[in-house]
Write an enzyme that holds these catalytic residues in place. Structure first.
Site, PDB file in Angstrom:
ATOM      1  N   GLU A 165       0.799  -1.229   0.000  1.00 18.16           N
ATOM      2  CA  GLU A 165       0.000   0.000   0.000  1.00 18.16           C
ATOM      3  C   GLU A 165       0.836   1.286   0.000  1.00 18.16           C
ATOM      4  OE1 GLU A 165      -4.196  -1.496   1.891  1.00 18.16           O
ATOM      5  OE2 GLU A 165      -2.793  -0.545   3.272  1.00 18.16           O
ATOM      6  N   VAL A 166       1.811   1.349  -0.875  1.00 17.99           N
ATOM      7  CA  VAL A 166       2.515   2.615  -1.103  1.00 17.99           C
ATOM      8  C   VAL A 166       1.707   3.405  -2.135  1.00 17.99           C
ATOM      9  CG1 VAL A 166       4.603   3.686  -2.006  1.00 17.99           C
ATOM     10  CG2 VAL A 166       4.772   1.690  -0.506  1.00 17.99           C
TER      11      VAL A 166
END
EC number: 3.2.1.52
Length: 855
Positions: free
Chosen positions: A526-527
Site C-alpha cells: 500500500e505505497v
C-alpha cells in the site's frame, strides 16, 4: 456620600460581572452528548454516505459560541465542503479530525441540540464505522482536554442505511436467515466426534484406557528434555496439588521416545492401560504429540481440580500438511500487552500453529525497543494530543488525548521481547518480526525526525544518519488510510542505515533469547501514487543510475538493497505481495505482473489480495507459479478482523467481505476458486470469470509454503475484542493448516462435494461446541470467544429456534427483557404470542448477542 454610593454600585457591578464570567466558565464539556446516525448509503448514487452528528448539551451551563475545538477519529474521509450546520470539520491526518465553531454557531443552551449532517466516502454499515474518541479543548486552556464519554450510535435498520451500493446483494442477517443456515448443522453425539483436533493423518481406537493423575511420571529421551519439562508443567495445571504430608505414590508413565526416520514435525501417539508413548524424531514432533494428548482430555480438566483423568486407548500417526502454519498479529494500530501475546502463543501451540508473524510497527505506532534508536519508542510508541508529532504521535482509532491510553501507547522492552521469543521457542513457534516499510512507516519517520531535531544543532551528520525523509521533498500523496506523510524515502542513503541498524538490534535480541531467526518481514504494501515524485534524492538517482528512471523503479531498487542487507546476515526477505510485482503498461493500461528479478532470491511472499472483482483473484497462484515461495494470507477467508456477518451490531471491517467461522474452514489452499461463488458485494462470480483465473501448476503447488490468518488491530482495543475476533475462526485455520485435504475439497462432482462439505461442517461445529470451546473456557486463563446469535423462524404459529453450535444453551424471555443466564431454557418450539427474545449461552454462562421475533 455620593462617592460611597457610586463605589458601592461599581463594586456590585464588578461582582455581577465576575459572577457572570464565572458562570460562563463553569461549562463542563463532559456534559456534552454526541450521537451519530447513518442517514443514507450510496448517497446521490455515489460510493459515499450521508450521516449526522447530533451534539446535545446535557449540563446546566451553555456551551460557548466560540473558543473551543472537538477532536475525534473517523475511519472514513469526510468531504469537508459537505458539512452542514454551524461548525467546520477539518481532516488533520490519518483518521484524525477537528471540529470548530463557525461564526454562526450560537451558544448551546442547556438541553439544546445541534445537528451536523456530513458526507463521507465509501459507506457505513456497522458500529465499527462510527466516529469515536471525541475530546474537547477550551482555547483559553490549551493542553487541557475533556474526554466526551456520552457517545452513542443510532442503529441502522433501513435498506437505505444498510445497502452499500445498488449492487450490494449481501442481506442483513435476520433471525430467519440464521435459522435456515443453521438447519444444515446436525446435533451429533459427542462419542461420534473425532477425538483429536486438528484432524490427524491416522487415528485408531486401541486397547484399554490410561488413568492419568498427579503422580504420573514423565520420562524422555535426552533430545526431548525441553518438551518433557513443558509436559510436566501442563500436567501440574490439571490436578489438585497433593498435601505436603501425602505419601508419594508412583504413577504410570508417559514416555517421549526418539525415532530417527520420521518427518521433522511428525509424531506417533500410543495410549494403552500401562503407558502413554509419544515417538518423534525432533522436539517439534514430540511437542505436537503432547498437544494431541491434551486434545484427548476433557475441557473441564483445565479447571485444575481433577483427581484423575481417563485417557482413551488410541494409536495416532500424524504429521502436518504445511510446514508454515501462521498467525499475523498486529500490535501497532492498537497495542496488546506482553501478557496477552503470551496467551495467544499458548492458543497457537494448542492447535499446532508454528509461526507468529509479529506486525510491530505501522503509521500509528512502533512497538519494539531498538536500543540503538531509543527515539523509536520514546516518540513512536506513544499517541496523544499533539499539533507537531515531535514528542509523540497523534491520536488514532479512538485513542484520545492521553498518552497513557493503554492501547494507543505501549511497546515491548528488550527484556519483554526476549521473554516473548523464549516463550514462543519453548512451544516450537517461530516469531517473524515485521518492520513495515517503506509505506505504513509514519511512526518510524516521526521518531527519526525527533532524533534529527535532537542532533541538528550540534552534529548535522549524526542528525541525518537515520533520517527517513527529505525535508525538501514536496511530493503530494494520500495513503489508503489517508496519511500524507507515511512513506520512507527509499532514495536516501540514511534509509539503509536505519534498516541495517534495526535489523542488527533485532538479530541480537534473537541471539540473546536463543531463538531461531531466518527472516525479517519488511512489509511492502500500500505505497500510494505520488510518492518520491519530487524527492531531490530520487532525482539524483534518476540522473545517475541507468536502472532507475521512474518512481516505479525505486520500488525494485529498495527491495534489492534490503535483500543485500539481509543476505549478509544469512537471512532472507519476507514481504507482502507487492514486493514481488512489477508495474508495466499493456495495451495502454497499467497492470502488475510477477517481477522475475526476485523470483530466485528466496523472497517469501505473503499474498493477501484475492478480493473477487479487484483483478488480483489469482495473484497467489501466479506468484507461486512464477517461482516465489508463497504464504496464503487471503483476505476472503483468512482476515479475522473482518466482521462475522452483515449486522449493525457486529464489529469489524468488511471491505474484503464478511468472515464467519465457516470461511477459514471452507478454504481450499490449492484451489480456493472451487467453492468461490460470490464477490464482496454478494454478486455471483461467473463461471466464465473463474475460468480466466490462473490455476496452480505442479511447480506452483510446491511453492505454497503454508497459510496464515491475519488479525489487524484497528478495532481490537482490548483482550476481549481480540479474542472475539480470533475465535472460533482460528480453529478453522488450524484444521486447514494441519490436516490433509478433506474429501469434499477434491471431489469433482459439485453436488457430491456440497453434501460432503455440509456433513464435514456439521461435524466441525459439533467439535467446537462439545470439545474445543469448553476447553477454551478454562485453557490459559480462558478465552472470550464469540458466541453465535440464535436463529429463529415462525412457522404455523410456532417459534422455532436453533444456533450455529449445537449443544450450546438457548434461553429466552417473553417480557421484553434481554435473556440472562437464569432465563428459561428453550427446549421445543414456542407458542407464546408477542415479542420473544433469545440468546445463546456457553457452558459457563457467557451469552452472545440477543435477537427477537414477534409471533
Amino acid at each position: 456620600m455620593k462617592k460611597t454610593i457610586a463605589l458601592t454600585i461599581l463594586t456590585l457591578s464588578l461582582t455581577a460581572l465576575v459572577r457572570a464570567q464565572v458562570k460562563v466558565n463553569t461549562f463542563n464539556a463532559a456534559d456534552l452528548k454526541i450521537q451519530w446516525e447513518v442517514l443514507q448509503n450510496s448517497y446521490n448514487g455515489k460510493p459515499q454516505f450521508k450521516s449526522a452528528l447530533t451534539i446535545t448539551n446535557t449540563g446546566k451551563q451553555p456551551m460557548p459560541a466560540t473558543g473551543w475545538k472537538i477532536y475525534f477519529t473517523f475511519p472514513r474521509q469526510v468531504v469537508e465542503e459537505s458539512v452542514a450546520g454551524p461548525v467546520k470539520i477539518e481532516h488533520i491526518n490519518g483518521d484524525y479530525f477537528r471540529m470548530s465553531p463557525k461564526s454562526n454557531f450560537k451558544r448551546l443552551a442547556a438541553n439544546d441540540s445541534v445537528q451536523i449532517p456530513l458526507i463521507a466516502n465509501a459507506w457505513a454499515l456497522n458500529i465499527t464505522d462510527a466516529p469515536e474518541g471525541f475530546y474537547y479543548e477550551d482555547d483559553s486552556k490549551p493542553g487541557s482536554f475533556t474526554t466526551i464519554t456520552k457517545v452513542s450510535q443510532v442503529p441502522s435498520t433501513q435498506p437505505r442505511q444498510l445497502q452499500r451500493l445498488a449492487t450490494d446483494e449481501i442481506p442483513v442477517v435476520t433471525p430467519e436467515a440464521l435459522y435456515k443456515q443453521n438447519e444444515l448443522i446436525t446435533d451429533l453425539p459427542e462419542n461420534q466426534l473425532p477425538r483429536i483436533f486438528p484432524t490427524p493423518v491416522s487415528f485408531q481406537k486401541s486397547g484399554l484406557p490410561f488413568h492419568l493423575n498427579g503422580h504420573t511420571q514423565v520420562l524422555a529421551d535426552a533430545l526431548f528434555g525441553k518438551e518433557a519439562a513443558y509436559l510436566k508443567k501442563e500436567l501440574a495445571l490439571l490436578f489438585k496439588v497433593p498435601s505436603s504430608s501425602a505419601v508419594f505414590k508412583p504413577g504410570k508413565i508417559i514416555s517421549l521416545n526418539k525415532k530417527a526416520d520420521m518427518a521433522p514435525e511428525a509424531y506417533e501417539l500410543q495410549v494403552n492401560a500401562d503407558r502413554i508413548v509419544i515417538t518423534a524424531s525432533t522436539g517439534a514432533g514430540a511437542f505436537y504429540g503432547i498437544q494431541s494428548l491434551k486434545s484427548l482430555l476433557p475441557g473441564k480438566a483445565w479447571l485444575g481440580k481433577m483427581q484423575s483423568i481417563t485417557v482413551p486407548g488410541v494409536l495416532v500417526t500424524d504429521e502436518p500438511r504445511f510446514g508454515y502454519r501462521g498467525l499475523m498479529l498486529d500490535v501497532a494500530r492498537n497495542f496488546h500487552s506482553k501478557k496477552q501475546v503470551l496467551k495467544v502463543l499458548d492458543l497457537m501451540s494448542l492447535y499446532k500453529l508454528n509461526t507468529l508473524h509479529f506486525h510491530l510497527n505501522d503509521d500509528e505506532g512502533w512497538r519494539i525497543e531498538i536500543p540503538t534508536l531509543p527515539e523509536l519508542t520514546e516518540v513512536g510508541a506513544k499517541r496523544g494530543h499533539t499539533e507537531t508529532n515531535t514528542d509523540h504521535l497523534q491520536p488514532a482509532y479512538a485513542s484520545g488525548p492521553d498518552v497513557n491510553n493503554p492501547y494507543g501507547s505501549g511497546y515491548y522492552t528488550k527484556a519483554d521481547f526476549i521473554e516473548i521469543l523464549k516463550y514462543a521457542n519453548e512451544r516450537h513457534i517461530t516469531v517473524i518480526p515485521e518492520i513495515e516499510s517503506p509505506g505504513h512507516a509514519r511512526a518510524a519517520i516521526k521518531s527519526m525526525d525527533a532524533r534529527y531535531n535532537k542532533f541538528k544543532g550540534s552534529d548535522m551528520a549524526e542528525a541525518e544518519r537515520y533520517l527517513l525523509h527529505d525535508y525538501n521533498d514536496s511530493s503530494v500523496y494520500s495513503s489508503v488510510q489517508h496519511w500524507n506523510d507515511n512513506v520512507i524515502d527509499v532514495s536516501l542513503p540514511s534509509t539503509y542505515n536505519f534498516i541495517t541498524t534495526v535489523a542488527d538490534d533485532i538479530i541480537k535480541m534473537y541471539q540473546e533469547a536463543g531463538a531461531p531467526l531466518k527472516t525479517i518481514h519488511f512489509g511492502g504494501d500500500e505505497v500510494p501514487a505520488g510518492v518520491w515524485t519530487k524527492s531531490p534524492a530520487a532525482k539524483k538517482i534518476f540522473a545517475t543510475s541507468p536502472e532507475v528512471k521512474t518512481t516505479d523503479d525505486l520500488w525494485y531498487y529498495y527491495f534489492k538493497k534490503v535483500n543485500q542487507i539481509l543476505k549478509k546476515r544469512n537471512l532472507y526477505v519476507s514481504a507482502w505481495e507487492e514486493a514481488a510485482l512489477r508495474k508495466v503498461v499493456v495495451n495502454g493500461a497499467r497492470k502488475q505482473i510477477p517481477n522475475t528479478d526476485f523470483a530466485d532470491q528466496n523472497f517469501h511472499m505473503y499474498v493477501w489480495n484475492n478480493v473477487l472483482g479487484w483483478g488480483a483473484e489469482d495473484l497467489a497462484y501466479r506468484l507461486a507459479n512464477a517461482g516465489y515461495p508463497v504464504i496464503l494470507s487471503c483476505v476472503t477467508n483468512l482476515y479475522f478482523d473482518l466482521a462475522y456477518q452483515k449486522s449493525y451490531q457486529e464489529p469489524g471491517y468488511y471491505w474484503g467481505g464478511f468472515t464467519d467461522v465457516d470461511k477459514p474452514f471452507k478454504f481450499i489452499p490449492y484451489n480456493y476458486f472451487k467453492n468461490t461463488t460470490q464477490n464482496a458485494m454478494g454478486n455471483e462470480y461467473s463461471t466464465a470469470a473463474l475460468a480466466k483465473e490462473e490455476a496452480l501448476t505442479e511447480q506452483g503447488r510446491a511453492n505454497i509454503a503454508g497459510i496464515q490468518g491475519q488479525l489487524w488491530s484497528e478495532t481490537a482495543r482490548s483482550p476481549a475484542r481480540m479474542e472475539y475476533m480470533l475465535l472460533p475462526k482460528l480453529l478453522g485455520l488450524a484444521e486447514r493448516a494441519w490436516a490433509k485435504d478433506p474429501e469434499w475439497a477434491t471431489e469433482p462432482d459439485q453436488k457430491k462435494s456440497k453434501l460432503m462439505y455440509d456433513a464435514a461442517w456439521a461435524t466441525f461445529c459439533n467439535v467446537l461446541t462439545k470439545k474445543e470451546l469448553p476447553r477454551l473456557n478454562h485453557y490459559a486463563g480462558g478465552f472470550q470467544y464469540r458466541i453465535p446469535t440464535a436463529g429463529a423462524l415462525i412457522e404455523n404459529g410456532l417459534v422455532k429456534v436453533n444456533n450455529q453450535f449445537p449443544g450450546m444453551i438457548i434461553r429466552y424471555t417473553v417480557d421484553g427483557g434481554e435473556p440472562t443466564s437464569s432465563s428459561k431454557i428453550y427446549t421445543e418450539p414456542i407458542k407464546v404470542k408477542g415479542k420473544i427474545s433469545f440468546r445463546v449461552f456457553d457452558t459457563i454462562g457467557r451469552g452472545g448477542n440477543a435477537t427477537s421475533v414477534v409471533n
